[in-house]
Design a protein around this motif. Structure first.
Motif, PDB file in Angstrom:
ATOM      1  N   ILE A 122     -14.056 -21.135 -17.371  1.00  0.00           N
ATOM      2  CA  ILE A 122     -13.493 -20.731 -18.663  1.00  0.00           C
ATOM      3  C   ILE A 122     -13.564 -19.213 -18.786  1.00  0.00           C
ATOM      4  O   ILE A 122     -14.596 -18.609 -18.500  1.00  0.00           O
ATOM      5  CB  ILE A 122     -14.242 -21.392 -19.827  1.00  0.00           C
ATOM      6  N   ILE A 123     -12.470 -18.595 -19.206  1.00  0.00           N
ATOM      7  CA  ILE A 123     -12.433 -17.155 -19.489  1.00  0.00           C
ATOM      8  C   ILE A 123     -12.690 -16.979 -20.980  1.00  0.00           C
ATOM      9  O   ILE A 123     -11.859 -17.347 -21.810  1.00  0.00           O
ATOM     10  CB  ILE A 123     -11.076 -16.535 -19.110  1.00  0.00           C
ATOM     11  N   GLU A 124     -13.856 -16.407 -21.333  1.00  0.00           N
ATOM     12  CA  GLU A 124     -14.256 -16.295 -22.723  1.00  0.00           C
ATOM     13  C   GLU A 124     -13.830 -14.995 -23.379  1.00  0.00           C
ATOM     14  O   GLU A 124     -14.168 -14.747 -24.520  1.00  0.00           O
ATOM     15  CB  GLU A 124     -15.771 -16.461 -22.842  1.00  0.00           C
ATOM     16  N   GLU A 125     -13.133 -14.145 -22.648  1.00  0.00           N
ATOM     17  CA  GLU A 125     -12.722 -12.869 -23.214  1.00  0.00           C
ATOM     18  C   GLU A 125     -11.843 -13.087 -24.428  1.00  0.00           C
ATOM     19  O   GLU A 125     -10.792 -13.726 -24.334  1.00  0.00           O
ATOM     20  CB  GLU A 125     -11.948 -12.055 -22.175  1.00  0.00           C
ATOM     21  N   PRO A 126     -12.258 -12.572 -25.616  1.00  0.00           N
ATOM     22  CA  PRO A 126     -11.454 -12.789 -26.817  1.00  0.00           C
ATOM     23  C   PRO A 126     -10.082 -12.163 -26.710  1.00  0.00           C
ATOM     24  O   PRO A 126      -9.904 -11.079 -26.164  1.00  0.00           O
ATOM     25  CB  PRO A 126     -12.276 -12.106 -27.913  1.00  0.00           C
ATOM     26  N   GLN A 127      -9.082 -12.874 -27.224  1.00  0.00           N
ATOM     27  CA  GLN A 127      -7.728 -12.360 -27.357  1.00  0.00           C
ATOM     28  C   GLN A 127      -7.230 -12.722 -28.748  1.00  0.00           C
ATOM     29  O   GLN A 127      -7.874 -13.451 -29.488  1.00  0.00           O
ATOM     30  CB  GLN A 127      -6.811 -12.970 -26.293  1.00  0.00           C
ATOM     31  N   SER A 128      -6.078 -12.217 -29.108  1.00  0.00           N
ATOM     32  CA  SER A 128      -5.524 -12.546 -30.416  1.00  0.00           C
ATOM     33  C   SER A 128      -5.126 -14.015 -30.455  1.00  0.00           C
ATOM     34  O   SER A 128      -4.808 -14.626 -29.446  1.00  0.00           O
ATOM     35  CB  SER A 128      -4.301 -11.668 -30.707  1.00  0.00           C
ATOM     36  N   GLY A 129      -5.175 -14.567 -31.654  1.00  0.00           N
ATOM     37  CA  GLY A 129      -4.765 -15.958 -31.832  1.00  0.00           C
ATOM     38  C   GLY A 129      -5.935 -16.907 -31.955  1.00  0.00           C
ATOM     39  O   GLY A 129      -7.095 -16.537 -31.809  1.00  0.00           O
TER      40      GLY A 129
END
Length: 635
Positions: free
Chosen positions: A108-115
């Motif tokens: 899982i890539i936990e890097e926050p992004q918009s949405g």
């Protein structure tokens, strides 16, 4: 393959070569920074395995396919995944008969992004209600930042519904007691310029009919006479009502919308319902209510802000009536547990025969342990327990945990709830040095500690138990800076979790879910810097460190070439080995000296509300002089 930066609450970052499941935004599997095309059901399968690690094959089939042949559908989907993943060199799900695990190359890539998180998985057909509940719980766990883009305000949700809704249509509005579904339906009618009618009416193209009680409604009649917009209030507990199941068969997805009503965000609550209160009062009510507007209002209307929600409690007790009497009594008793319940604890209490029913009906969720799905519900049920029952449960749990050598804090918690007049001295040797200091500060009274603590600090009696408790700091040093046009920009490098936001030098942390962690790492500073940190904090964790033993409201560290040195904000202000401590209740202001070529790291992992202003200045040989505490990065 592409290099992904995987972030978690426990580690700063790790560079790995792998396939990545994006946590934020549209659910997708990425390979070499491109999306690997997969069916939605396959993505749901991968995400479930990514979170749950190892899953029974039959259970997974029944979660994802609610039909006559879930095992057959699972075999087809696994074959589809094997074929697609083999194109990128991954041998998936071979020699896995009874239990399924995710290929180790997929993370899982936990890097926050918009949405929003995990978008697209909620639109799957023929999945079980248990999978929908699991998905919603996962989203709620991620949506803990009540000021971030991830937790939408009510206005944002209204706009999203307005974009999707068609006339005629049915909207199923699910929410907890206190979520104010009626008010939300009225606001929706106002936005649509429709007439709002509560209950049955003659209908009309521009009428919104709202039904609180849907048990007596008939799906066939509703579909035949469907005009305007019909809003059905559904409880967050229990099985899916028959009416909704039949409507799903008769209406298209465009005609039947389902929405779970979220709590208020902190900014909205502070701007409206909590506008006239002090910061501490507002934060206290917001945290115990978890942002439910109905509970906030009842707290404001009552003399006590600790419960103050009799109407919501009555609604919860009505929901409890759908459980067998023995299960209902057990659920009420378990409300004294503020943390997850292991299988051993459940067996000790006799709850092991009930927890699966609690999960099926939406009261519990299971990760590594069993726990209440909604903290505000647990708190209300606990406060409503008769004093004798509550005392007896705490005594039983204190006795159980006292026999567990690795659970001193849970033993302390339940012992304290059973008898607040504890002999604190017997507990101190069981705690770490930092926990001892936190406990002394939390008590705000004279407290003898172990020799290690005594050498660094001497407790001072405070009259008020919530007055900041002062311990002597190691002496600050004199530093000079020039404040005119010499402010240094603090640039965000990376962020994890969702409870912390940063904008224009202002940090806000709003965390209403226990055992969550969020943090922010700034870009390295090229020169030595004086950092002014001022603000206020309200922390709901017991003992100052919570049940986890690490629930600090705000921690500030400096990254150099090695591990971080942390400033652990508590009611005390002192230093322990490589750690410095600052106040954590009420208002505070400190100056910190940050060495050159180091990066600030700010994190939180407590149920708390924090508002902090950060200002950074370049050091000079002359100019304004302040006393600041020196931090040095570990080598």
């Amino acid at each position: 393959m592409g290099n992904y930066r995987l972030l978690s609450a426990d580690t700063e970052s790790t560079n790995l070569t792998m396939l990545g499941l994006r946590l934020w935004g549209e659910a997708r599997l990425e390979y070499q920074e491109k999306v690997l095309p997969l069916r939605k059901k396959s993505l749901a399968l991968l995400y479930y395995l990514a979170f749950e690690k190892t899953v029974d094959r039959q259970k997974l089939a029944e979660l994802l396919w609610e039909n006559n042949d879930p095992q057959g559908n699972l075999r087809v989907e696994l074959h589809y995944l094997r074929k697609n993943l083999s194109t990128v060199g991954i041998d998936a799900f071979t020699n896995q008969k009874n239990w399924l695990t995710l290929p180790e190359q997929i993370k899982i890539i936990e890097e926050p992004q918009s949405g929003m998180p995990l978008l697209g998985l909620e639109r799957l057909s023929r999945v079980s209600e248990q999978f929908e509940d699991w998905l919603e719980w996962r989203k709620q766990t991620l949506n803990t930042d009540t000021n971030s883009k991830i937790a939408p305000s009510r206005d944002t949700l209204l706009l999203e519904i307005l974009q999707k809704i068609r006339v005629p249509s049915v909207l199923v509005l699910e929410g907890l007691p206190g979520s104010q579904r009626t008010f939300f339906a009225r606001d929706l009618a106002r936005k649509l310029n429709f007439l709002f009618v509560e209950g049955q009416s003659n209908g009309g193209e521009f009428v919104l009919q709202f039904f609180k009680n849907i048990a007596t409604l008939d799906a066939e009649t509703m579909v035949q006479k469907l005009v305007g917009v019909v809003v059905l209030a559904r409880s967050a507990f229990g099985e899916t009502p028959r009416l909704i199941l039949e409507l799903e068969q008769r209406l298209s997805p465009e005609q039947l919308l389902k929405v779970r009503l979220p709590p208020l965000v902190w900014s909205d609550a502070r701007r409206h319902l909590l506008a006239t209160l002090s910061f501490d009062q507002a934060a206290h009510i917001f945290l115990i209510s978890q942002g439910l507007p109905g509970q906030i209002q009842e707290c404001l209307d009552s003399d006590s802000n600790d419960l103050g929600a009799p109407q919501i409690l009555n609604q919860l007790q009505l929901e409890l009536r759908f459980l067998p009497l023995e299960s209902r009594i057990m659920l009420e008793n378990l409300a004294v547990c503020p943390t997850g319940l292991s299988d051993e604890v459940c067996k000790f209490l006799g709850a092991d025969v009930h927890v699966e029913e609690f999960e099926r009906r939406g009261w519990f969720v299971y990760t590594d342990t069993w726990q209440f799905k909604y903290e505000s519900v647990r708190r209300l049920l606990m406060e409503a327990l008769q004093p004798g029952r509550r005392l007896r449960m705490h005594q039983r749990l204190a006795d159980f945990y006292s026999r567990q050598t690795n659970q001193p804090i849970l033993s302390l918690y339940h012992s304290y709830q059973a008898n607040p007049n504890l002999d604190w001295q017997q507990w101190l040797p069981k705690l770490t040095s930092l926990q001892q200091a936190l406990l002394c500060a939390w008590r705000s009274s004279s407290c003898t500690t172990t020799p290690e603590i005594e050498r660094r600090a001497q407790a001072r009696q405070c009259a008020n138990t919530h007055t900041p408790f002062e311990l002597p700091l190691e002496q600050p040093q004199q530093f000079s800076y020039c404040h005119q046009n010499q402010e240094i920009a603090l640039l965000e490098a990376k962020k994890y979790g969702t409870a912390l936001t940063f904008q224009a030098g202002r940090i806000i942390v709003v965390e209403s879910v226990p055992n969550s962690k969020s943090g922010l790492v700034f870009a390295k500073l090229s020169q030595a810097t004086l950092l002014r940190i001022s603000g206020r904090i309200h922390n709901k964790e017991p003992f100052g460190f919570g049940i986890s033993g690490q629930a600090i409201g705000l921690a500030i560290g400096v990254y150099g070439t090695g591990e971080a040195i942390q400033l652990q904000p508590i009611k005390a202000a002192t230093q322990f080995a490589m750690q410095s401590v600052l106040p954590s209740v009420g208002a505070f202001e400190y100056w910190i000296h940050v060495p050159a070529k180091c990066a600030l790291h700010i994190s939180s992992q407590a149920m708390c509300v924090v508002e902090v202003e950060l200002t950074a200045y370049a050091t000079t040989t002359s100019g304004h002089t302040v006393e600041a505490y020196r931090l040095e990065a570990a080598s």
